[in-house]
Design an enzyme around this catalytic site. Structure first.
Site, PDB file in Angstrom:
ATOM      1  N   LYS A  89       0.812  -1.226   0.000  1.00 26.29           N
ATOM      2  CA  LYS A  89       0.000   0.000   0.000  1.00 26.29           C
ATOM      3  C   LYS A  89       0.845   1.276   0.000  1.00 26.29           C
ATOM      4  CE  LYS A  89      -4.430  -1.544   1.792  1.00 26.29           C
ATOM      5  NZ  LYS A  89      -4.227  -2.990   2.087  1.00 26.29           N
ATOM      6  N   GLU A 111      -9.944   7.461   3.833  1.00 27.87           N
ATOM      7  CA  GLU A 111     -10.826   6.610   4.621  1.00 27.87           C
ATOM      8  C   GLU A 111     -10.169   5.250   4.718  1.00 27.87           C
ATOM      9  OE1 GLU A 111     -11.642   6.669   1.308  1.00 27.87           O
ATOM     10  OE2 GLU A 111     -11.772   4.502   0.988  1.00 27.87           O
ATOM     11  N   SER A 377       1.602  -9.912  -1.137  1.00 24.30           N
ATOM     12  CA  SER A 377       1.213  -8.514  -0.907  1.00 24.30           C
ATOM     13  C   SER A 377       1.550  -7.967   0.475  1.00 24.30           C
ATOM     14  CB  SER A 377      -0.285  -8.330  -1.182  1.00 24.30           C
ATOM     15  OG  SER A 377      -1.062  -9.182  -0.372  1.00 24.30           O
TER      16      SER A 377
HETATM   17  C1  LIG Z   1      -5.085  -3.968   1.589  1.00 26.66           C
HETATM   18  C2  LIG Z   1      -4.437  -5.259   1.282  1.00 26.66           C
HETATM   19  C3  LIG Z   1      -4.853  -6.079   0.211  1.00 26.66           C
HETATM   20  C4  LIG Z   1      -6.063  -5.754  -0.631  1.00 26.66           C
HETATM   21  O1  LIG Z   1      -6.015  -4.571  -1.337  1.00 26.66           O
HETATM   22  P1  LIG Z   1      -5.743  -4.500  -2.906  1.00 26.66           P
HETATM   23  O2  LIG Z   1      -6.031  -3.104  -3.268  1.00 26.66           O
HETATM   24  O3  LIG Z   1      -6.687  -5.481  -3.553  1.00 26.66           O
HETATM   25  O4  LIG Z   1      -4.348  -4.899  -3.144  1.00 26.66           O
HETATM   26  C5  LIG Z   1      -4.148  -7.245  -0.059  1.00 26.66           C
HETATM   27  N1  LIG Z   1      -3.102  -7.621   0.704  1.00 26.66           N
HETATM   28  C6  LIG Z   1      -2.672  -6.872   1.742  1.00 26.66           C
HETATM   29  C7  LIG Z   1      -1.510  -7.350   2.539  1.00 26.66           C
HETATM   30  C8  LIG Z   1      -3.325  -5.681   2.067  1.00 26.66           C
HETATM   31  O5  LIG Z   1      -2.894  -4.948   3.106  1.00 26.66           O
END
Ligand SMILES: *Cc1c(COP(=O)(O)O)cnc(C)c1O
Length: 394
Positions: A89, A111, A377
């Site tokens: 993010k 938000e 992610s």
């Molecule tokens: C917020 C988040 C997501 C989901 O958000 P996307 O916009 O779909 O990437 C996925 N994995 C993690 C670790 C997150 O913090």
């Protein structure tokens, strides 16, 4: 034919800017200027330097040997979990705070649902010395106390949204109201590839650093820039958009999107938008979203807070509708087991969002020589309490 955005701000039939007239000047200022700002050499230079020295990029592309042996294919993990603050993010919030500075904004609003985007926003506001206001549903504030504490520690003001269901969509309404009332000095940092045009495209461009790096790293490791498949979990869709970006129009590369089935597609407690969603407007954009027959947005459910979103961004709606993307949904239980398996096989505890992407190998097989890149992610530290309860690790 492209799977990327067109000049009108649409991916196929999805996207656009469906906003109240009062919001038009804000969105139009951003729309008319974002590409030129992004392309300024000084912007590119500052963005690149912060990604390198503050976020810690490039993140490794790690060949997961034991995980690969188990599933009899070649699995690489793109380690976004090693970014500062623990997930992808921050790539987007760094980009947007630099955009806000060039638009001469001094005040940032956002938000947040689970609090992850709020933390990433509060982080970059601290970095740049900008005022930061985060709207969050009153119920989410109670559920996500550690992230609320992080935001406050970073100097942000967290304002509870007390209307409606007191969750994410109510926080979004509050943020939009704030932006309407503060059109001149305020930038609204949206946290995924959602919202009115140009947000989905702007956020995808900031996250595209992920696939730019994958290309280069695969070239070094495999002698070619393209994998056979790229796999990512999808909440709003930003980590997936970043991991797919460079490969969108190369149909040799399979794009696999993994959604949260929650307790199961048919249980009424799910967040699998591609299966359950219909065309509608959410957050200013025409896309697929989960709704009742009279068009009320339904409350989604997933064990992972980051996938607990009733829509997907317009890029993903188009990837689904056109058949370019392969969509798979994974239940809470399947995700939790996959998270534990990666921990034990590779010594990497993933975020529960990411565990959904890792769980597909039990459902779908790949050829032995296939190169499969999974976008890791985020890291699992934030989810430890959930893992502890689920596996009774006390
Ligand atoms: C917020 C988040 C997501 C989901 O958000 P996307 O916009 O779909 O990437 C996925 N994995 C993690 C670790 C997150 O913090």
């Amino acid at each position: 034919m492209t799977y990327n955005i067109n000049d009108m701000g649409y991916y196929g039939e999805f996207g656009g800017a469906y906003i109240p007239e009062m919001l038009y000047p804000n969105v139009e200022e951003l729309r008319s200027r974002y590409i030129a700002i992004l392309e300024e050499p000084s912007f590119q230079q500052e963005f690149g330097q912060l990604l390198k020295e503050y976020v810690g990029r490039p993140t490794p592309l790690y060949f997961a040997k034991r995980f690969s042996e188990k599933y009899n294919t070649k699995i690489y993990l793109k380690r976004e979990d090693l970014c500062h603050t623990g997930a992808h993010k921050i790539n987007n919030t760094i980009g947007q705070i630099l955009m806000a500075k060039r638009l001469k904004k001094t005040r940032i609003i956002a938000e947040t649902g689970a609090g992850q985007h709020g933390v990433a926003t509060a982080t970059v506001c601290a970095l740049m010395g900008m005022e930061c206001i985060v709207y969050m549903g009153a119920i989410d504030i109670r559920r996500q106390a550690p992230n609320v504490a992080r935001m406050k520690m970073l100097g942000a003001r967290v304002i509870p949204a007390t209307s409606g269901s007191k969750t994410l969509k109510d926080a979004t309404n509050e943020a939009i109201r704030d932006w309407i009332n503060n059109p001149v000095d305020t930038h609204y940092i949206i946290g995924s590839v959602v919202g009115p045009h140009p947000y989905p495209d702007m956020v995808a461009r900031f996250q595209s650093v992920i696939s730019q790096e994958i290309k280069q790293q695969l070239l070094e490791k495999e002698g070619r820039e393209t994998p056979n498949y790229v796999v990512a979990c999808v909440g709003g869709g930003s980590n997936a958009a970043g991991a797919y970006y460079e490969y969108l129009d190369n149909t040799q590369v399979g794009l696999i999107a993994v959604e949260a089935a929650g307790k199961g597609i048919d249980t009424g407690e799910s967040a699998a938008t591609s299966v359950l969603g219909k065309i509608g407007i959410i957050h200013g954009s025409k896309t697929l979203l989960m709704q009742t027959s009279d068009g009320q947005i339904t409350e989604p459910y997933s064990i992972s807070a980051g996938l607990d979103y009733p829509g997907v961004g317009p890029m993903h709606a188009h990837l689904f509708a056109s058949g370019r993307g392969e969509f798979i949904s994974i239940t809470d239980d399947e995700a939790m087991l996959a998270g534990r398996e990666l921990s034990e096989l590779e010594g990497i505890i993933p975020a529960i969002e990411t565990s959904h992407a890792l769980a597909i190998f039990k459902q779908r097989s790949f050829k032995k020589e296939d190169v499969v890149v999974v976008n890791l992610s985020g890291r699992g530290d934030k989810d430890l309490a959930t893992y502890i309860d689920y596996f009774n690790l006390k």
